[in-house]
Design a protein around this motif. Structure first.
Motif, PDB file in Angstrom:
ATOM      1  N   GLN A   1      -1.932  -4.388   5.370  1.00 19.33           N
ATOM      2  CA  GLN A   1      -1.858  -4.781   6.778  1.00 19.33           C
ATOM      3  C   GLN A   1      -2.797  -5.951   7.064  1.00 19.33           C
ATOM      4  O   GLN A   1      -2.424  -6.906   7.741  1.00 19.33           O
ATOM      5  CB  GLN A   1      -2.201  -3.596   7.674  1.00 19.33           C
ATOM      6  CG  GLN A   1      -2.102  -3.922   9.148  1.00 19.33           C
ATOM      7  CD  GLN A   1      -2.421  -2.717  10.026  1.00 19.33           C
ATOM      8  OE1 GLN A   1      -2.773  -1.650   9.537  1.00 19.33           O
ATOM      9  NE2 GLN A   1      -2.293  -2.905  11.319  1.00 19.33           N
ATOM     10  N   ALA A   2      -4.019  -5.884   6.507  1.00 14.56           N
ATOM     11  CA  ALA A   2      -4.983  -6.965   6.712  1.00 14.56           C
ATOM     12  C   ALA A   2      -4.468  -8.278   6.122  1.00 14.56           C
ATOM     13  O   ALA A   2      -4.653  -9.348   6.711  1.00 14.56           O
ATOM     14  CB  ALA A   2      -6.328  -6.601   6.090  1.00 14.56           C
TER      15      ALA A   2
ATOM     16  N   GLU B   1     -10.837   5.221  -6.796  1.00 16.97           N
ATOM     17  CA  GLU B   1      -9.603   6.022  -6.712  1.00 16.97           C
ATOM     18  C   GLU B   1      -8.759   5.871  -7.967  1.00 16.97           C
ATOM     19  O   GLU B   1      -8.236   6.856  -8.501  1.00 16.97           O
ATOM     20  CB  GLU B   1      -8.793   5.621  -5.478  1.00 16.97           C
ATOM     21  CG  GLU B   1      -9.389   6.069  -4.164  1.00 16.97           C
ATOM     22  CD  GLU B   1      -8.676   5.488  -2.950  1.00 16.97           C
ATOM     23  OE1 GLU B   1      -7.695   4.722  -3.114  1.00 16.97           O
ATOM     24  OE2 GLU B   1      -9.108   5.802  -1.827  1.00 16.97           O
ATOM     25  N   LYS B   2      -8.606   4.643  -8.458  1.00 17.63           N
ATOM     26  CA  LYS B   2      -7.811   4.429  -9.674  1.00 17.63           C
ATOM     27  C   LYS B   2      -8.484   5.064 -10.885  1.00 17.63           C
ATOM     28  O   LYS B   2      -7.805   5.628 -11.746  1.00 17.63           O
ATOM     29  CB  LYS B   2      -7.566   2.929  -9.923  1.00 17.63           C
ATOM     30  CG  LYS B   2      -6.649   2.255  -8.923  1.00 17.63           C
ATOM     31  CD  LYS B   2      -5.342   2.966  -8.687  1.00 17.63           C
ATOM     32  CE  LYS B   2      -4.408   2.949  -9.834  1.00 17.63           C
ATOM     33  NZ  LYS B   2      -3.144   3.670  -9.591  1.00 17.63           N
ATOM     34  N   ALA B   3      -9.805   4.997 -10.946  1.00 16.21           N
ATOM     35  CA  ALA B   3     -10.526   5.628 -12.057  1.00 16.21           C
ATOM     36  C   ALA B   3     -10.299   7.135 -12.040  1.00 16.21           C
ATOM     37  O   ALA B   3     -10.089   7.754 -13.094  1.00 16.21           O
ATOM     38  CB  ALA B   3     -12.017   5.310 -11.985  1.00 16.21           C
TER      39      ALA B   3
ATOM     40  N   GLU C   1      -1.182  -2.696  -2.642  1.00 11.35           N
ATOM     41  CA  GLU C   1      -0.394  -1.579  -2.105  1.00 11.35           C
ATOM     42  C   GLU C   1      -1.182  -0.704  -1.135  1.00 11.35           C
ATOM     43  O   GLU C   1      -0.593   0.135  -0.461  1.00 11.35           O
ATOM     44  CB  GLU C   1       0.144  -0.717  -3.245  1.00 11.35           C
ATOM     45  CG  GLU C   1       1.214  -1.408  -4.051  1.00 11.35           C
ATOM     46  CD  GLU C   1       1.730  -0.581  -5.209  1.00 11.35           C
ATOM     47  OE1 GLU C   1       1.075   0.423  -5.599  1.00 11.35           O
ATOM     48  OE2 GLU C   1       2.802  -0.940  -5.734  1.00 11.35           O
ATOM     49  N   ASP C   2      -2.503  -0.888  -1.054  1.00 14.30           N
ATOM     50  CA  ASP C   2      -3.309  -0.101  -0.128  1.00 14.30           C
ATOM     51  C   ASP C   2      -2.868  -0.425   1.300  1.00 14.30           C
ATOM     52  O   ASP C   2      -2.830  -1.606   1.686  1.00 14.30           O
ATOM     53  CB  ASP C   2      -4.789  -0.435  -0.307  1.00 14.30           C
ATOM     54  CG  ASP C   2      -5.673   0.375   0.610  1.00 14.30           C
ATOM     55  OD1 ASP C   2      -5.948   1.545   0.267  1.00 14.30           O
ATOM     56  OD2 ASP C   2      -6.071  -0.155   1.671  1.00 14.30           O
TER      57      ASP C   2
ATOM     58  N   GLN D   1      -3.450  -3.425 -12.861  1.00 19.92           N
ATOM     59  CA  GLN D   1      -3.259  -2.148 -12.175  1.00 19.92           C
ATOM     60  C   GLN D   1      -4.129  -2.089 -10.922  1.00 19.92           C
ATOM     61  O   GLN D   1      -3.679  -1.652  -9.860  1.00 19.92           O
ATOM     62  CB  GLN D   1      -3.605  -0.999 -13.126  1.00 19.92           C
ATOM     63  CG  GLN D   1      -3.502   0.375 -12.508  1.00 19.92           C
ATOM     64  CD  GLN D   1      -4.056   1.462 -13.421  1.00 19.92           C
ATOM     65  OE1 GLN D   1      -5.109   1.291 -14.044  1.00 19.92           O
ATOM     66  NE2 GLN D   1      -3.349   2.569 -13.503  1.00 19.92           N
ATOM     67  N   LEU D   2      -5.356  -2.548 -11.036  1.00 12.63           N
ATOM     68  CA  LEU D   2      -6.267  -2.529  -9.898  1.00 12.63           C
ATOM     69  C   LEU D   2      -5.816  -3.498  -8.810  1.00 12.63           C
ATOM     70  O   LEU D   2      -5.871  -3.178  -7.618  1.00 12.63           O
ATOM     71  CB  LEU D   2      -7.690  -2.848 -10.349  1.00 12.63           C
ATOM     72  CG  LEU D   2      -8.327  -1.811 -11.270  1.00 12.63           C
ATOM     73  CD1 LEU D   2      -9.636  -2.333 -11.839  1.00 12.63           C
ATOM     74  CD2 LEU D   2      -8.513  -0.485 -10.550  1.00 12.63           C
ATOM     75  N   ILE D   3      -5.350  -4.658  -9.202  1.00 16.51           N
ATOM     76  CA  ILE D   3      -4.881  -5.644  -8.225  1.00 16.51           C
ATOM     77  C   ILE D   3      -3.654  -5.124  -7.486  1.00 16.51           C
ATOM     78  O   ILE D   3      -3.531  -5.278  -6.271  1.00 16.51           O
ATOM     79  CB  ILE D   3      -4.625  -7.000  -8.914  1.00 16.51           C
ATOM     80  CG1 ILE D   3      -5.967  -7.595  -9.348  1.00 16.51           C
ATOM     81  CG2 ILE D   3      -3.873  -7.950  -7.996  1.00 16.51           C
ATOM     82  CD1 ILE D   3      -5.856  -8.757 -10.296  1.00 16.51           C
ATOM     83  N   VAL D   4      -2.749  -4.480  -8.204  1.00 18.08           N
ATOM     84  CA  VAL D   4      -1.576  -3.882  -7.551  1.00 18.08           C
ATOM     85  C   VAL D   4      -2.020  -2.799  -6.579  1.00 18.08           C
ATOM     86  O   VAL D   4      -1.501  -2.700  -5.455  1.00 18.08           O
ATOM     87  CB  VAL D   4      -0.584  -3.327  -8.602  1.00 18.08           C
ATOM     88  CG1 VAL D   4       0.482  -2.458  -7.962  1.00 18.08           C
ATOM     89  CG2 VAL D   4       0.057  -4.479  -9.369  1.00 18.08           C
TER      90      VAL D   4
END
Length: 122
Positions: free
Chosen positions: A41-42, A65-67, A35-36, A28-31
């Protein structure tokens, strides 16, 4: 490297006992990182080294943010009876299917003589 292998290596290196649930959280964190908008873009515009610098600067923000989003889900689960009932139904059905899936595959293998039996299943 598959995420399951990463979790296994972290468990071995650091004496952790991370589970499939931890693997899902890491996924979930990697996604969320991918998606950020800034990191996406980077990643499109840079080589891995430069992307890594941008990622490293932003990873803590994304994890926080996910937490917070997960905390909101938990709060709603306990505070909103209709939400809890709806989630309970989905969780019950999905977890049962996950538990039964290996049993179903095993039964299918036995029924087809253990191989693919020309059905394309393994």
């Amino acid at each position: 490297m598959p995420l399951a292998q990463v979790i296994a290596e972290l468990n071995e290196l650091y004496g952790l006992n991370m589970s499939t649930g931890d693997q899902i959280l890491a996924g979930q964190l990697i996604v969320a990182v991918a998606e950020d908008p800034e990191l996406n873009q980077a990643g499109r515009a840079n080589e891995p080294e430069k992307y890594g610098q941008v990622c490293d600067k932003n990873l803590d923000r994304i994890v926080i943010e996910k937490a917070e989003q997960n905390s909101e889900f938990i709060r709603r689960y306990f505070d909103d009876r209709a939400f809890r009932e709806a989630f309970t139904e989905v969780a019950r059905q999905q977890s049962y299917a996950m538990i039964r899936r290996p049993l179903r595959r095993s039964a299918e293998r036995r029924a087809t003589g253990g191989g693919t039996g020309g059905t394309g299943r393994s």
